[in-house]
Design a protein around this motif. Structure first.
Motif, PDB file in Angstrom:
ATOM      1  N   SER A  48       0.822  -1.210   0.000  1.00 26.36           N
ATOM      2  CA  SER A  48       0.000   0.000   0.000  1.00 26.36           C
ATOM      3  C   SER A  48       0.855   1.258   0.000  1.00 26.36           C
ATOM      4  N   LYS A  51       2.057   1.702  -3.459  1.00 23.92           N
ATOM      5  CA  LYS A  51       0.886   2.068  -4.265  1.00 23.92           C
ATOM      6  C   LYS A  51       0.570   3.556  -4.170  1.00 23.92           C
ATOM      7  N   ALA A  52       0.835   4.171  -3.021  1.00 20.70           N
ATOM      8  CA  ALA A  52       0.507   5.591  -2.826  1.00 20.70           C
ATOM      9  C   ALA A  52       1.521   6.523  -3.461  1.00 20.70           C
ATOM     10  N   ALA A  87      -8.470  10.789   4.532  1.00 22.86           N
ATOM     11  CA  ALA A  87      -7.486  10.168   3.642  1.00 22.86           C
ATOM     12  C   ALA A  87      -6.611   9.178   4.397  1.00 22.86           C
ATOM     13  N   GLN A  91      -6.295   5.246   3.532  1.00 25.23           N
ATOM     14  CA  GLN A  91      -5.042   4.556   3.232  1.00 25.23           C
ATOM     15  C   GLN A  91      -4.872   3.294   4.072  1.00 25.23           C
ATOM     16  N   ASN A  95      -6.974   0.935   1.633  1.00 24.72           N
ATOM     17  CA  ASN A  95      -5.973   0.269   0.809  1.00 24.72           C
ATOM     18  C   ASN A  95      -5.341  -0.941   1.480  1.00 24.72           C
ATOM     19  N   TYR A 184     -13.601   3.424   1.853  1.00 25.31           N
ATOM     20  CA  TYR A 184     -13.640   4.046   0.531  1.00 25.31           C
ATOM     21  C   TYR A 184     -14.907   4.893   0.344  1.00 25.31           C
ATOM     22  N   SER A 208      -4.053  13.308  -0.655  1.00 24.60           N
ATOM     23  CA  SER A 208      -4.343  11.926  -0.299  1.00 24.60           C
ATOM     24  C   SER A 208      -3.111  11.046  -0.478  1.00 24.60           C
ATOM     25  N   GLY A 209      -2.409  11.219  -1.604  1.00 22.82           N
ATOM     26  CA  GLY A 209      -1.207  10.427  -1.847  1.00 22.82           C
ATOM     27  C   GLY A 209      -0.097  10.736  -0.864  1.00 22.82           C
ATOM     28  N   GLY A 212      -0.842   9.071   2.432  1.00 18.49           N
ATOM     29  CA  GLY A 212      -0.568   7.642   2.356  1.00 18.49           C
ATOM     30  C   GLY A 212       0.906   7.333   2.295  1.00 18.49           C
ATOM     31  N   THR A 213       1.658   8.091   1.503  1.00 17.99           N
ATOM     32  CA  THR A 213       3.093   7.834   1.369  1.00 17.99           C
ATOM     33  C   THR A 213       3.814   8.006   2.693  1.00 17.99           C
ATOM     34  N   LEU A 216       2.143   5.365   5.572  1.00 17.68           N
ATOM     35  CA  LEU A 216       2.351   3.937   5.321  1.00 17.68           C
ATOM     36  C   LEU A 216       3.828   3.564   5.296  1.00 17.68           C
TER      37      LEU A 216
END
Length: 313
Positions: A48, A51-52, A87, A91, A95, A184, A208-209, A212-213, A216
Motif C-alpha cells: 500500500s 501504491k501511494a 485520507a 489509506q 488500501n 472508501y 491523499s497520496g 498515504g506515502t 504507510l
C-alpha cells in the motif's frame, strides 16, 4: 455541518464526461487490482505504501506548473483538515485492508464485497453529508447488496490464494474487504465535498497520496525495518509499481467523475469491476468457481440492477 449549503447539481453537459471518466476508472482499478493480486506474498502495508507513491510523484510537478501559470489550486482550505484525516483512514483501512483481503479470499470475492459495502456506504453518507436523495429502490438494492456481502464472506465461498503469506481465516478476509469498502465510501463522499469546497482535483489527489506515502512508509519501516524491503526483487517492485500507477490513473478518472456525478452514480458505474474481477480472478489466478461465489456475485449484480432501474440522473 448543518449550516453548510449542499453542492449544486452539475450542468448537464458534464454528465457525459463524468460517465466516461467513471468507466475509465473501473477499467483502470481492475488493472491495478490484478497487479495487487500478484503481490499477496508481500507485506500489505508495504504494498500500500508503494501504491501511494505514484500519486505524489506525478502530481507534484503538475501543482508546480499550475502555480507557475497562476491557476487556482486552493481557494478555500476549510475542508482540508477533515479530508486529510479521512485520507489517512482511507489509506490504512481502505488500501491496506483491501490488500489483506486479496491475500485471504482472492480477487473474485474481494472486489464485490468491497464495492457492495462502498455503494451502501456511499448511499447512506451521500444522504447524510451531501443531502443526496435515497429512494426506495436504493434501499432495496442496499439490502440485496448486504446479503451478497454475507454470502461472499462465507468460508465456503472461496479458498486462500496459494502464494499468500496470510494465515487469517476466510471470514476475516471478508471483514477486511467490507471495512475497505466502508472506508472508501467515506473517502469518496468527503472527497467530493472537498472538491466542491474550493480545492482543485490535483491538490485533493496529491494530499491523499502524500498522507498515504508518509504514513504507510513510516508504519512499514517502524514495523519491519529495511530488511524486507532490501529483499524484494525487480519483479515484485514492478508489480507494486504497476498497481500504484494504474491506481493513480484510476484515481484521476474517479476524481473528475465524482465532481460531475452523484456519489451513488459513480459507485454504480464503478461496480462493473465486479465482472472484470471475477473473470480476472478465474482466468489469471485460477481462483475456484464455487456456488457461494457465483451466488454472491449474482446478488451483487441484482442489487446494482435494482439501483440502476430506480435511479434518475
Amino acid at each position: 455541518m448543518s449550516g453548510e449549503q449542499s453542492p449544486q447539481p452539475p450542468p448537464s453537459n458534464s454528465l457525459l464526461v463524468g460517465g466516461i471518466c467513471g468507466i475509465s476508472a473501473a477499467f483502470l482499478y481492475t488493472a491495478a487490482n490484478v497487479a495487487l493480486r500478484g503481490c499477496v506474498d508481500l507485506d500489505p502495508f508495504l504494498v500500500s505504501a508503494v501504491k501511494a507513491a505514484p500519486t505524489v510523484l506525478f502530481l507534484a510537478p503538475v501543482l508546480v506548473w499550475m502555480s507557475f501559470r497562476g491557476q487556482p489550486i486552493i481557494t478555500s482550505g476549510r475542508m482540508i483538515p477533515r479530508f486529510m484525516l479521512v485520507a489517512l483512514l482511507g489509506q490504512f483501512v481502505g488500501n491496506a485492508a483491501f490488500q489483506i483481503a486479496l491475500g485471504v479470499i482472492g480477487l473474485a470475492a474481494s472486489v464485490p464485497i468491497t464495492l457492495g459495502v462502498l455503494i451502501i456506504g456511499g448511499a447512506v453518507l451521500g444522504r447524510l453529508i451531501l443531502r443526496e436523495p435515497v429512494r426506495t429502490p436504493t434501499i432495496i438494492a442496499m439490502v440485496t447488496l448486504i446479503a451478497a456481502v454475507v454470502v461472499l464472506s462465507l468460508p465456503t465461498s472461496t479458498v486462500k490464494p496459494n502464494t499468500s503469506a496470510s494465515e487469517l481465516p476466510i471470514w476475516v478476509g471478508g471483514l477486511c474487504a467490507a471495512a475497505s469498502g466502508a472506508a472508501y465510501s467515506l473517502f469518496g463522499v468527503v472527497m467530493r465535498k472537498t472538491l466542491h469546497s474550493g480545492v482543485s482535483a490535483p491538490m485533493t489527489m496529491f494530499l491523499s497520496g502524500a498522507v498515504g506515502t508518509v504514513s504507510l512508509w513510516s508504519f512499514t519501516l517502524m514495523q519491519s525495518g529495511t530488511d524486507p524491503i532490501a529483499a524484494l526483487n525487480s519483479t515484485q517492485w514492478a508489480m507494486m509499481g504497476a498497481g500504484g500507477l494504474f491506481n493513480f490513473l484510476a484515481f484521476v478518472a474517479l476524481s473528475y467523475s465524482l465532481k460531475a456525478l452523484p456519489v451513488v452514480a459513480v459507485n454504480l458505474i464503478n461496480a462493473s469491476q465486479v465482472a472484470m474481477a471475477a473473470v480476472a480472478g478465474v482466468m489469471l489466478f485460477a481462483e475456484p468457481v464455487t456456488w457461494p461465489l457465483v451466488s454472491g456475485i449474482a446478488m451483487t449484480f441484482a442489487g446494482l440492477l435494482i439501483l440502476m432501474h430506480g435511479r434518475r440522473w
